[in-house]
Enzyme design. Sequence first.
Site, PDB file in Angstrom:
ATOM      1  N   ASP A   1     -10.387  -8.081  -8.092  1.00  0.00           N
ATOM      2  CA  ASP A   1      -9.322  -7.214  -7.586  1.00  0.00           C
ATOM      3  C   ASP A   1      -8.849  -6.364  -8.774  1.00  0.00           C
ATOM      4  OD1 ASP A   1      -6.864  -6.117  -6.847  1.00  0.00           O
ATOM      5  OD2 ASP A   1      -6.284  -7.827  -5.614  1.00  0.00           O
TER       6      ASP A   1
ATOM      7  N   ARG B   1     -15.217   5.122  13.787  1.00  0.00           N
ATOM      8  CA  ARG B   1     -15.119   3.778  13.195  1.00  0.00           C
ATOM      9  C   ARG B   1     -16.281   3.571  12.229  1.00  0.00           C
ATOM     10  NH1 ARG B   1     -17.349   0.025  15.851  1.00  0.00           N
ATOM     11  NH2 ARG B   1     -16.392   0.466  17.867  1.00  0.00           N
TER      12      ARG B   1
ATOM     13  N   TYR C   1      -1.978 -12.204  -6.035  1.00  0.00           N
ATOM     14  CA  TYR C   1      -1.054 -11.608  -5.073  1.00  0.00           C
ATOM     15  C   TYR C   1      -0.816 -12.587  -3.902  1.00  0.00           C
ATOM     16  CZ  TYR C   1       0.540  -8.667  -1.259  1.00  0.00           C
ATOM     17  OH  TYR C   1       1.240  -8.174  -0.188  1.00  0.00           O
TER      18      TYR C   1
ATOM     19  N   LYS D   1      -1.849   1.391  -4.032  1.00  0.00           N
ATOM     20  CA  LYS D   1      -1.144   1.375  -5.313  1.00  0.00           C
ATOM     21  C   LYS D   1      -1.560   2.584  -6.162  1.00  0.00           C
ATOM     22  CE  LYS D   1       0.595  -2.263  -3.535  1.00  0.00           C
ATOM     23  NZ  LYS D   1      -0.271  -3.211  -2.967  1.00  0.00           N
TER      24      LYS D   1
HETATM   25  C1  PLP Z   1      -3.138  -7.093  -6.608  1.00  0.00           C
HETATM   26  C2  PLP Z   1      -3.040  -6.831  -5.136  1.00  0.00           C
HETATM   27  N1  PLP Z   1      -4.107  -7.072  -4.360  1.00  0.00           N
HETATM   28  C3  PLP Z   1      -4.069  -6.858  -3.031  1.00  0.00           C
HETATM   29  C4  PLP Z   1      -2.934  -6.404  -2.395  1.00  0.00           C
HETATM   30  C5  PLP Z   1      -2.923  -6.186  -0.911  1.00  0.00           C
HETATM   31  O1  PLP Z   1      -3.037  -4.822  -0.638  1.00  0.00           O
HETATM   32  P1  PLP Z   1      -2.382  -4.090   0.643  1.00  0.00           P
HETATM   33  O2  PLP Z   1      -0.893  -4.277   0.547  1.00  0.00           O
HETATM   34  O3  PLP Z   1      -2.832  -2.682   0.495  1.00  0.00           O
HETATM   35  O4  PLP Z   1      -2.934  -4.760   1.848  1.00  0.00           O
HETATM   36  C6  PLP Z   1      -1.796  -6.154  -3.175  1.00  0.00           C
HETATM   37  C7  PLP Z   1      -0.562  -5.668  -2.529  1.00  0.00           C
HETATM   38  O5  PLP Z   1       0.503  -5.674  -3.128  1.00  0.00           O
HETATM   39  C8  PLP Z   1      -1.854  -6.363  -4.582  1.00  0.00           C
HETATM   40  O6  PLP Z   1      -0.781  -6.160  -5.366  1.00  0.00           O
END
Ligand code: PLP
Length: 383
Positions: free
Chosen positions: A174, A50, A102, A199
């Site tokens: 992000d 961990r 998101y 992604k």
């Molecule tokens: C721009 C963005 N940020 C954060 C996330 C969240 O990531 P995760 O699905 O890996 O938890 C996503 C998921 O689609 C995303 O598109």
Amino acid sequence: MEEDMKFNTKTIHGGQQHDPAYGAVMTPIYQTSTYAQSIPGKHKGYEYSRTHNPTRNALENAFASLENGKYGLAFGSGLAAIDAVMKLLKPGDEVISSNDLYGGTYRLFTKIFEDFGIKFRFVGLNESSNVERFVTEKTKLIWVETPTNPMMNIIDIKAIAEVTKKHNILLAVDNTFATPYLQRPLDLGADIVMHSATKYMGGHSDVVMGALIVKDETLAKQLYFIQNASGAICGPQDSFLVLRGIKTLHVRMQRHCENGEAIARYLRNHPKVDKVYWPGFEDHPNHHIAKAQMDGYGGMISFSTKEDSLQGAVNVVQKLKIFTLAESLGGVESLAGHPASMTHASIPKEEREKTGIKDSLIRLSVGIEDINDLIIDLEQALS
Ligand SMILES: Cc1ncc(COP(=O)(O)O)c(C=O)c1O
């Protein structure tokens, strides 16, 4: 040496060393939870997975290298990474967040962290001058997604960073849509970069993972503490897969950008398409900012059909054959999504529509297939 490496070399070598045990060129999957100690407290740098794991560490170093940071942290999902950032805050603190983000991030902020006494202000940040009037003494963090999901708005990271530096506030970006191939927020003044590594970083739609990258040592220590104390880490197998994915990030992104541009231009000229959202268009409201802070425009595109209805959008996405109707983005294969009922369904309809997420909006994650096949697929679906 590392600092002089070009990005396309860093994707392969950044932060990496051959495995010390046998010289394996690719870091092995250290599928272990624990490590032998010769006497209590005497070990080879690893105690419990961990806290640290050699495969995860190799990946975390790669993340740091690509984003021009010093410290990388890998988590079990993008949301787990965002969750760790929020745990830097205390009840009463305020966060200013871009209002077009998101849906899962919005849900985490409003349904979990608001209950812990953190206040969120969702603000349109297309005009960076908008932000300062929302800053109060309690503001501790500004959260920005750019390009935004799914409206492809562009936020001026450098301009927002000037405000955060002036008021001693953290700026987190992000960077999931752009990836460090196109945009490096730490260089533009951000304090924290976050990725849904699920992604483009992983790139093959086979892993769910999150990442944080920072430069500042104190901030890194706080985040490592949270990572270990809360425990939302990713496993060694997933770390290996993302590390392998990163090695082709530059070649994949180049093709995502080329295919993305061809499809954006094709859709724009299509008689059945109403609006196309892609930051590479010269008349995109913040194209000049995209041009200044990004090295290309990526493979994410949203568009609405002239038949302005839920059924109009559903008819198109159902007919697609090469584009798969699915959540997520950033993999080698092309995906289509319907934000209002899929990725952004957790945002109330009135809130969604305020930011332009209409029922007729379709989001494409353009993959790296042959561009002619992708266009033929869209043509038959729109006809
Ligand atoms: C721009 C963005 N940020 C954060 C996330 C969240 O990531 P995760 O699905 O890996 O938890 C996503 C998921 O689609 C995303 O598109």
